[in-house]
Design an enzyme around this catalytic site. Structure first.
Site, mmCIF file in Angstrom:
data_model
loop_
_atom_site.group_PDB
_atom_site.id
_atom_site.type_symbol
_atom_site.label_atom_id
_atom_site.label_comp_id
_atom_site.label_asym_id
_atom_site.label_seq_id
_atom_site.Cartn_x
_atom_site.Cartn_y
_atom_site.Cartn_z
ATOM 1 C CG LEU A 5 2.419 18.157 45.140
ATOM 2 C CD1 LEU A 5 2.870 19.450 45.804
ATOM 3 C CD2 LEU A 5 2.955 16.946 45.897
ATOM 4 C CE1 TYR A 143 11.676 18.698 27.585
ATOM 5 C CE2 TYR A 143 10.899 17.957 25.447
ATOM 6 C CZ TYR A 143 10.663 18.580 26.649
ATOM 7 O OH TYR A 143 9.411 19.078 26.920
#
Length: 247
Positions: A5, A143
């Site tokens: 996935l 970030y």
């Protein structure tokens, strides 16, 4: 056929990851924001916004052998003229953590217990050398701190996996500065080889990958210097220099 996935499959590194996984014999399930994925390497695809809770029925019948948390945003990129820490808005900080950390965490919390129950599985977080404390430089706080949190999550899961007595591994992966929408065309590296290296790492014995931080196929390592940025820090590849929002 093992099942992987992958999040963020609609563009960038995610497209190449799906292709590399498919070539290596995986059945590939994808998540993304686009109405459909790019490329033909995804066997099944669902639209999912990782800023929202996952639907209970999302791939509910699937046994996930490999979870690759690739989706990410880089809203405070100084290359776009964002500025430094004091230009950062709380809204942008929240959005960054919603996608990069909380979106990742909810997938890990869903699938890691299932892997532990059957004593096999791999969890990978596409991270960044920018998410190491020793590489903080005063910019891109949202970030950098979100990737630092992701790295901490991986280490915590890895400890759970070590106690799980099975073929289990969780590790962080930095693809380097690659040519994607996030990395820009100025990046020196192509995304395809980075995707291939991640898939090669999945084939390592758990003892050689669990709790590790890789850049490409080589081990990058965690924070080894501190507390002040730049003090006693090595130069070159170990510093993460040039890894500017890679995926």
């Amino acid at each position: 056929m093992p099942t992987a996935l992958v999040t963020g499959v609609s563009r960038g590194l995610g497209v190449h990851l799906c292709r590399a996984l498919k070539t290596s014999g995986y059945r590939v399930l994808g998540l993304g924001l686009a109405t459909s994925p790019r490329g033909a390497a995804v066997d099944a695809y669902r639209v999912a916004d990782l800023r929202e809770p996952l639907a209970d029925g999302l791939y509910a019948a699937e046994d996930i052998d490999v979870l690759v948390n690739n989706a990410g945003v880089y809203v405070d990129d100084p290359r776009g003229g964002y500025g430094d820490l004091f230009a950062l808005s709380l809204a942008d900080l929240r959005e960054t953590f919603e996608v990069n950390f909380f979106g990742t965490a909810q997938l890990v919390l869903r699938y890691a217990p299932r892997m532990l129950a059957r004593a096999s599985g791999r969890i990978v977080c596409v991270s960044s050398g920018m998410g190491r404390l020793q590489d903080a430089d005063g910019a891109s706080f949202a970030y950098r701190s979100s990737k630092l949190a992701v790295n901490s999550l991986i280490l915590t899961v890895a400890r759970q996996f070590t106690a799980g007595d099975g073929d289990l591994a969780a590790f962080s992966y930095c693809p380097g500065w690659i040519r994607t929408d996030m990395g820009t065309d100025a990046a020196p590296l192509a995304p395809g080889p980075a995707a291939d290296d991640l898939v090669r790492l999945l084939g390592l014995p758990a003892a050689r990958s669990n709790g590790r931080f890789f850049r490409g196929f080589a081990e990058l390592g965690w924070d080894t210097r501190g507390p002040l940025v730049g003090e006693g820090r090595d130069t070159g590849a170990e510093t993460g220099r040039g890894d500017t929002g890679s995926h």
